[in-house]
Design a protein around this motif. Structure first.
Motif, PDB file in Angstrom:
ATOM      1  N   LEU A  92       0.834  -1.205   0.000  1.00 49.98           N
ATOM      2  CA  LEU A  92       0.000   0.000   0.000  1.00 49.98           C
ATOM      3  C   LEU A  92       0.868   1.255   0.000  1.00 49.98           C
ATOM      4  O   LEU A  92       0.606   2.206  -0.743  1.00 49.98           O
ATOM      5  CB  LEU A  92      -0.923   0.017   1.222  1.00 49.98           C
ATOM      6  N   SER A  98      -3.702  -1.218  -4.235  1.00 50.67           N
ATOM      7  CA  SER A  98      -4.628  -0.135  -3.901  1.00 50.67           C
ATOM      8  C   SER A  98      -5.360  -0.454  -2.601  1.00 50.67           C
ATOM      9  O   SER A  98      -5.529  -1.620  -2.222  1.00 50.67           O
ATOM     10  CB  SER A  98      -5.646   0.074  -5.024  1.00 50.67           C
ATOM     11  N   TRP A  99      -5.796   0.591  -1.939  1.00 54.58           N
ATOM     12  CA  TRP A  99      -6.569   0.438  -0.697  1.00 54.58           C
ATOM     13  C   TRP A  99      -7.812  -0.403  -0.953  1.00 54.58           C
ATOM     14  O   TRP A  99      -8.113  -1.320  -0.199  1.00 54.58           O
ATOM     15  CB  TRP A  99      -6.940   1.820  -0.165  1.00 54.58           C
ATOM     16  N   ASP A 100      -8.526  -0.108  -2.030  1.00 55.01           N
ATOM     17  CA  ASP A 100      -9.757  -0.838  -2.326  1.00 55.01           C
ATOM     18  C   ASP A 100      -9.487  -2.324  -2.549  1.00 55.01           C
ATOM     19  O   ASP A 100     -10.225  -3.172  -2.048  1.00 55.01           O
ATOM     20  CB  ASP A 100     -10.468  -0.244  -3.546  1.00 55.01           C
ATOM     21  N   ALA A 101      -8.425  -2.649  -3.283  1.00 56.25           N
ATOM     22  CA  ALA A 101      -8.090  -4.051  -3.525  1.00 56.25           C
ATOM     23  C   ALA A 101      -7.703  -4.748  -2.227  1.00 56.25           C
ATOM     24  O   ALA A 101      -8.090  -5.901  -1.996  1.00 56.25           O
ATOM     25  CB  ALA A 101      -6.956  -4.162  -4.536  1.00 56.25           C
ATOM     26  N   MET A 103      -8.717  -3.933   0.794  1.00 53.40           N
ATOM     27  CA  MET A 103      -9.940  -4.084   1.588  1.00 53.40           C
ATOM     28  C   MET A 103     -10.804  -5.202   1.015  1.00 53.40           C
ATOM     29  O   MET A 103     -11.304  -6.053   1.759  1.00 53.40           O
ATOM     30  CB  MET A 103     -10.728  -2.769   1.616  1.00 53.40           C
ATOM     31  N   ASP A 104     -10.990  -5.206  -0.297  1.00 58.74           N
ATOM     32  CA  ASP A 104     -11.816  -6.230  -0.935  1.00 58.74           C
ATOM     33  C   ASP A 104     -11.241  -7.631  -0.720  1.00 58.74           C
ATOM     34  O   ASP A 104     -11.987  -8.591  -0.584  1.00 58.74           O
ATOM     35  CB  ASP A 104     -11.955  -5.964  -2.439  1.00 58.74           C
ATOM     36  N   ASP A 116     -10.037   4.924   6.970  1.00 55.30           N
ATOM     37  CA  ASP A 116      -9.560   4.885   5.585  1.00 55.30           C
ATOM     38  C   ASP A 116      -8.407   5.879   5.433  1.00 55.30           C
ATOM     39  O   ASP A 116      -8.613   7.086   5.415  1.00 55.30           O
ATOM     40  CB  ASP A 116     -10.704   5.231   4.636  1.00 55.30           C
ATOM     41  N   SER A 118      -6.360   5.908   2.808  1.00 55.54           N
ATOM     42  CA  SER A 118      -5.961   5.877   1.392  1.00 55.54           C
ATOM     43  C   SER A 118      -5.624   7.253   0.833  1.00 55.54           C
ATOM     44  O   SER A 118      -4.861   7.349  -0.132  1.00 55.54           O
ATOM     45  CB  SER A 118      -7.045   5.215   0.547  1.00 55.54           C
TER      46      SER A 118
END
Length: 129
Positions: A92, A98-101, A103-104, A116, A118
């Motif tokens: 990160l 990515s932050w979203d990846a 987290m997902d 968050d 990010s």
């Protein structure tokens, strides 16, 4: 943390570049000291660019910092906590993930309305290093 020396961009970049082959999947995990230095310096960089005490970012067993402006936390478990392993944090911090990846994929545990982080990532780019 009060009284702590600031981290220079060159210092954090050198520590992160030292573990870059591992982050890219090109080498085995480096020694504990190299990973620890990259984690600690990058977390201190986050602490410098997002000063505050409303979010605690934990990368056990290496370090934890408080950052992000907002209500100050002083006792017990903070209401805003980010916890992740060293490799995920460094991915990160370098923009390789990515932050979203993260987290997902369940690689980051983030609780609280301010957890968050990010907006402050990546901290250092290692592309082309």
């Amino acid at each position: 943390m009060a009284g702590r020396r600031g981290v220079s961009a060159e210092e954090v970049r050198a520590a992160v570049v030292a573990v870059a082959p591992w982050l890219r999947g090109e080498a085995d995990r480096p020694g504990r000291a190299e990973v620890a230095a990259a984690v600690r310096l990058s977390l201190r960089t986050l602490e410098q660019i997002a000063p505050g005490s409303s979010v605690e970012v934990r990368v056990p067993p290496f370090a934890a910092v408080q950052c992000v402006e907002g209500p100050r936390h002083t006792r017990g478990t903070p209401p805003n906590v980010v916890e992740l392993d060293a490799r995920t944090w460094l991915l990160l911090a370098t923009g390789l993930l990515s932050w979203d990846a993260a987290m997902d994929g369940g690689a980051v545990s983030a609780s609280g309305t301010r957890a968050d982080v990010s907006a402050w990532l990546p901290l250092v780019r290692i592309d082309g290093s």
